[in-house]
Design a protein around this motif. Structure first.
Motif, mmCIF file in Angstrom:
data_model
loop_
_atom_site.group_PDB
_atom_site.id
_atom_site.type_symbol
_atom_site.label_atom_id
_atom_site.label_comp_id
_atom_site.label_asym_id
_atom_site.label_seq_id
_atom_site.Cartn_x
_atom_site.Cartn_y
_atom_site.Cartn_z
ATOM 1 N N ILE A 1 -101.630 -44.217 -28.210
ATOM 2 C CA ILE A 1 -102.851 -44.806 -27.654
ATOM 3 C C ILE A 1 -102.679 -46.315 -27.593
ATOM 4 O O ILE A 1 -102.367 -46.955 -28.602
ATOM 5 C CB ILE A 1 -104.084 -44.452 -28.503
ATOM 6 C CG1 ILE A 1 -104.246 -42.929 -28.604
ATOM 7 C CG2 ILE A 1 -105.337 -45.103 -27.933
ATOM 8 C CD1 ILE A 1 -104.503 -42.236 -27.283
ATOM 9 N N LYS B 1 -111.003 -37.664 -27.314
ATOM 10 C CA LYS B 1 -110.521 -37.224 -28.619
ATOM 11 C C LYS B 1 -110.703 -35.713 -28.768
ATOM 12 O O LYS B 1 -111.793 -35.194 -28.545
ATOM 13 C CB LYS B 1 -111.271 -37.970 -29.725
ATOM 14 C CG LYS B 1 -111.090 -39.486 -29.645
ATOM 15 C CD LYS B 1 -111.731 -40.212 -30.809
ATOM 16 C CE LYS B 1 -113.207 -40.299 -30.706
ATOM 17 N NZ LYS B 1 -113.800 -41.141 -31.776
ATOM 18 N N TYR C 1 -106.314 -38.444 -27.256
ATOM 19 C CA TYR C 1 -105.939 -38.625 -28.661
ATOM 20 C C TYR C 1 -105.984 -37.312 -29.427
ATOM 21 O O TYR C 1 -106.947 -36.543 -29.321
ATOM 22 C CB TYR C 1 -106.896 -39.617 -29.337
ATOM 23 C CG TYR C 1 -106.600 -39.830 -30.808
ATOM 24 C CD1 TYR C 1 -105.612 -40.709 -31.211
ATOM 25 C CD2 TYR C 1 -107.316 -39.128 -31.788
ATOM 26 C CE1 TYR C 1 -105.333 -40.906 -32.557
ATOM 27 C CE2 TYR C 1 -107.045 -39.310 -33.135
ATOM 28 C CZ TYR C 1 -106.053 -40.197 -33.515
ATOM 29 O OH TYR C 1 -105.766 -40.390 -34.836
#
Length: 429
Positions: A328, A337, A368
């Motif tokens: 990231i 996420k 992520y």
């Protein structure tokens, strides 16, 4: 889709500096909403037809704002951006006056997952709120003391057993010095006087420390934001500007901004994300439109929530602590996420809504995943999804030093994050 968010890195710095506590975050946001034509509604009175328009509700350190239209049907769905107003810090105990070795101390304790060593040797102010007796009523006073009042001193390296630092005991090692010698003085009396209140009338308090160093743009090209409380005031600021832009563009869903206190300690309070605050406000909006329980449930079924919280950028000094296939980048765009064990609420539906919003806004999207062998933090996302039944996506802006007294994010990410949230709030055919 063109975006009209007014979010900037310098604006974020000003927002953070104006908002040292959750109560000040709400005050800052409420002031801006009122300037843009929004009206505060008290929860304690019935809402009538028309209260589905441009309004907001405050409950302590939490706030929910919405923008409706006279053309909205009773079952018109919502698009919600969620955030939290609290940040880890050191908070004042109920009996704060202490003395040791000739020093006058203020008893503090950690709130949330504060990275304790980052709070040492900083000039600290005090903020929060008091409740004060006024006759037979209780009134609230905001408190903000931007003076170098407290300091938690580090142990000298010569006194450390192995000179590699000490393990801080949250009970013994985070009390702050605020005087030496002289007559002892009541800390709470001092705070009350600074707030313009009679010390004898103080009934309750929620007081916390804040770092007095101002937020700044830093780095060779001033492309980084160094500030306290970016987790999660970065989302509060970006979400506010996204919401204000969306409020002027009626679309397929009514935009809602929901900011909760107490996320850092589990959200289980009367104003946390586990409370009835958001479901109650959304149901009352539907009732004000002329709908009932059936229309409320239909509105929720067509709604989507973006749970906004800050995200971990890959740390250049600790790259091995990150999932190697999910790097990231700072200034690399918003972060989606995902956690298979539902520490984040993201599912395919929510992910699709936010990914489409990023594409429409013309900003890059990063994805992520936390290392599977490290415990993953959580957000308001899972509990919001469970409380409302809305598909929910967890998103954020990348940063370093999360939960430190000062944190770091990319200056360009402020606008791209807000732009993505704006397009999320304004879905089109």
């Amino acid at each position: 889709m063109s975006v009209s968010t007014t979010a900037t890195a310098s604006g974020l710095c000003a927002f953070v500096d104006a908002s040292p506590s959750p109560f000040h975050v709400v005050h800052t946001v409420a002031t801006e909403l009122a300037a843009q034509g929004f009206t505060e509604l008290p929860e304690s009175r019935p809402w009538t037809a028309g209260d589905a328009g441009r309004y907001f509700v405050v409950r302590g350190g939490s706030l929910v704002a919405w923008a409706g239209s006279a053309d909205d049907s009773a079952a018109h769905p919502f698009r919600v951006v969620g955030a939290h107003t609290d940040s880890p810090n050191l908070r004042v105990k109920q009996h704060p006056d202490l003395a040791a070795a000739g020093w006058q101390l203020v008893g503090l304790e950690p709130y949330g997952g504060a990275w304790l060593n980052s709070w040492l040797d900083r000039e600290l102010g005090i903020s929060g709120r008091l409740t004060v007796r006024d006759g037979n009523t209780v009134v609230e006073r905001l408190v903000r003391i931007d003076e170098p009042l407290l300091r938690v001193p580090q142990l000298a390296i010569h006194l450390s057993e192995d000179r590699r630092g000490v393990t801080l005991d949250p009970q013994r090692h985070v009390n702050a010095v605020w005087g030496v010698g002289g007559e002892p003085r009541s800390f709470l009396d001092y705070v009350a006087e600074q707030a313009g209140a009679d010390p004898g009338a103080v009934l309750g308090w929620e007081l916390m420390t804040h770092d007095l160093s101002p937020s700044r743009l830093v780095g060779r090209d001033r492309d980084l934001v160094s500030a306290p409380r970016l987790d999660n005031q970065g989302t509060c600021y970006a979400g506010l500007h996204a919401f204000l832009a969306a409020a002027d563009r009626p679309g397929l869903a009514a935009p809602v901004l929901a900011m909760f206190d107490h996320e850092e300690v589990g959200s289980q309070s009367e104003r946390g994300a586990q409370s009835d605050l958001l479901p109650a406000v959304l149901e009352r909006i539907v009732l004000a439109r002329g709908g009932g329980r059936s229309e409320y449930l239909a509105a929720l079924a067509g709604s989507v929530c973006a749970s906004g919280d800050m995200a971990h950028a890959t740390h250049p000094n600790y790259p091995e602590r990150h999932e190697p296939a999910h790097r990231i980048a700072i200034n690399g765009g918003p972060v989606l996420k995902v956690n298979q064990n539902l520490r984040y609420a993201t599912d395919a539906v929510g992910a699709g809504a936010f990914a489409l919003a990023c594409a429409q806004a013309g900003v890059p999207l990063q994805r992520y995943v936390h290392r599977a062998d490290l415990p993953c933090g959580s957000t308001i996302g899972p509990m919001t999804a469970a409380r409302t039944g809305m598909p929910t996506v967890d998103v954020g802006a990348p940063q370093l030093a999360m939960h430190s007294a000062r944190e770091l994010m990319g200056a360009a990410d402020v606008r791209s994050y807000s732009a993505a949230l704006e397009t999320f709030l304004t879905p089109t055919e």
